[in-house]
Design a protein around this motif. Structure first.
Motif, PDB file in Angstrom:
ATOM      1  N   ALA A   1       0.836  -1.216   0.000  1.00  0.00           N
ATOM      2  CA  ALA A   1       0.000   0.000   0.000  1.00  0.00           C
ATOM      3  C   ALA A   1       0.863   1.255   0.000  1.00  0.00           C
ATOM      4  O   ALA A   1       0.569   2.226  -0.714  1.00  0.00           O
ATOM      5  CB  ALA A   1      -0.935  -0.009   1.210  1.00  0.00           C
ATOM      6  N   ASP A   2       1.941   1.246   0.770  1.00  0.00           N
ATOM      7  CA  ASP A   2       2.849   2.399   0.809  1.00  0.00           C
ATOM      8  C   ASP A   2       3.553   2.587  -0.532  1.00  0.00           C
ATOM      9  O   ASP A   2       3.743   3.721  -0.991  1.00  0.00           O
ATOM     10  CB  ASP A   2       3.877   2.230   1.926  1.00  0.00           C
ATOM     11  N   ILE A   3       3.939   1.478  -1.153  1.00  0.00           N
ATOM     12  CA  ILE A   3       4.585   1.538  -2.469  1.00  0.00           C
ATOM     13  C   ILE A   3       3.606   2.085  -3.507  1.00  0.00           C
ATOM     14  O   ILE A   3       3.948   2.963  -4.302  1.00  0.00           O
ATOM     15  CB  ILE A   3       5.136   0.157  -2.874  1.00  0.00           C
ATOM     16  N   VAL A   4       2.380   1.588  -3.494  1.00  0.00           N
ATOM     17  CA  VAL A   4       1.366   2.066  -4.443  1.00  0.00           C
ATOM     18  C   VAL A   4       1.135   3.564  -4.261  1.00  0.00           C
ATOM     19  O   VAL A   4       1.047   4.310  -5.243  1.00  0.00           O
ATOM     20  CB  VAL A   4       0.043   1.280  -4.283  1.00  0.00           C
ATOM     21  N   LYS A   5       1.084   4.003  -3.022  1.00  0.00           N
ATOM     22  CA  LYS A   5       0.856   5.428  -2.746  1.00  0.00           C
ATOM     23  C   LYS A   5       1.948   6.291  -3.370  1.00  0.00           C
ATOM     24  O   LYS A   5       1.646   7.261  -4.078  1.00  0.00           O
ATOM     25  CB  LYS A   5       0.788   5.656  -1.234  1.00  0.00           C
ATOM     26  N   ILE A   6       3.190   5.951  -3.122  1.00  0.00           N
ATOM     27  CA  ILE A   6       4.277   6.772  -3.667  1.00  0.00           C
ATOM     28  C   ILE A   6       4.331   6.682  -5.195  1.00  0.00           C
ATOM     29  O   ILE A   6       4.620   7.658  -5.873  1.00  0.00           O
ATOM     30  CB  ILE A   6       5.637   6.434  -3.020  1.00  0.00           C
ATOM     31  N   LEU A   7       4.011   5.513  -5.736  1.00  0.00           N
ATOM     32  CA  LEU A   7       3.993   5.373  -7.192  1.00  0.00           C
ATOM     33  C   LEU A   7       2.898   6.234  -7.810  1.00  0.00           C
ATOM     34  O   LEU A   7       3.121   6.937  -8.798  1.00  0.00           O
ATOM     35  CB  LEU A   7       3.813   3.906  -7.586  1.00  0.00           C
ATOM     36  N   ARG A   8       1.697   6.184  -7.251  1.00  0.00           N
ATOM     37  CA  ARG A   8       0.576   6.977  -7.784  1.00  0.00           C
ATOM     38  C   ARG A   8       0.859   8.474  -7.658  1.00  0.00           C
ATOM     39  O   ARG A   8       0.552   9.247  -8.561  1.00  0.00           O
ATOM     40  CB  ARG A   8      -0.715   6.637  -7.064  1.00  0.00           C
ATOM     41  N   GLU A   9       1.451   8.879  -6.533  1.00  0.00           N
ATOM     42  CA  GLU A   9       1.767  10.298  -6.334  1.00  0.00           C
ATOM     43  C   GLU A   9       2.759  10.812  -7.368  1.00  0.00           C
ATOM     44  O   GLU A   9       2.855  12.014  -7.591  1.00  0.00           O
ATOM     45  CB  GLU A   9       2.331  10.520  -4.932  1.00  0.00           C
ATOM     46  N   ASN A  10       3.506   9.887  -7.976  1.00  0.00           N
ATOM     47  CA  ASN A  10       4.534  10.280  -8.941  1.00  0.00           C
ATOM     48  C   ASN A  10       4.250   9.746 -10.339  1.00  0.00           C
ATOM     49  O   ASN A  10       5.161   9.560 -11.143  1.00  0.00           O
ATOM     50  CB  ASN A  10       5.902   9.841  -8.426  1.00  0.00           C
ATOM     51  N   ASP A  11       2.975   9.491 -10.613  1.00  0.00           N
ATOM     52  CA  ASP A  11       2.484   9.128 -11.947  1.00  0.00           C
ATOM     53  C   ASP A  11       3.112   7.862 -12.529  1.00  0.00           C
ATOM     54  O   ASP A  11       3.284   7.752 -13.736  1.00  0.00           O
ATOM     55  CB  ASP A  11       2.675  10.300 -12.923  1.00  0.00           C
ATOM     56  N   GLU A  12       3.419   6.912 -11.671  1.00  0.00           N
ATOM     57  CA  GLU A  12       3.914   5.603 -12.122  1.00  0.00           C
ATOM     58  C   GLU A  12       2.757   4.606 -12.063  1.00  0.00           C
ATOM     59  O   GLU A  12       2.745   3.673 -11.255  1.00  0.00           O
ATOM     60  CB  GLU A  12       5.095   5.131 -11.258  1.00  0.00           C
TER      61      GLU A  12
END
Length: 87
Positions: A10-21
């Protein structure tokens, strides 16, 4: 351990989504759901994301062609912790 893996994802998904990955975020979200019904197979698939060219290990977050230092440091910590749990 399953809850720890789920939290890291969940933490990985959050940072990825915040950075358009979106590509990588979608992959990790899919695996997060899969943890519920095929745990061992999901861990195997997650480990597979770490090897080879174009793997999750190769991912560098950037904006306007410039690497994002803080975000990449955070992602690297999460990436290492997830791998430690699933190996």
């Amino acid at each position: 351990m399953k809850n720890d893996v789920r939290k890291l994802i969940a933490d990985i998904v959050k940072i990825l989504r915040e950075n358009d990955e979106e590509y990588w975020a979608d992959i990790f979200e899919k695996h997060s759901v899969e943890l519920n019904y095929n745990y061992d197979e999901c861990l195997y698939k997650l480990r597979g994301l770490y090897g080879g060219m174009g793997s999750f290990n190769d991912l560098v977050l950037h904006q306007s062609g410039m690497p994002l230092k803080d975000e990449n440091n955070e992602l690297d910590l999460l990436r290492k912790e997830l791998y430690r749990l699933i190996k």
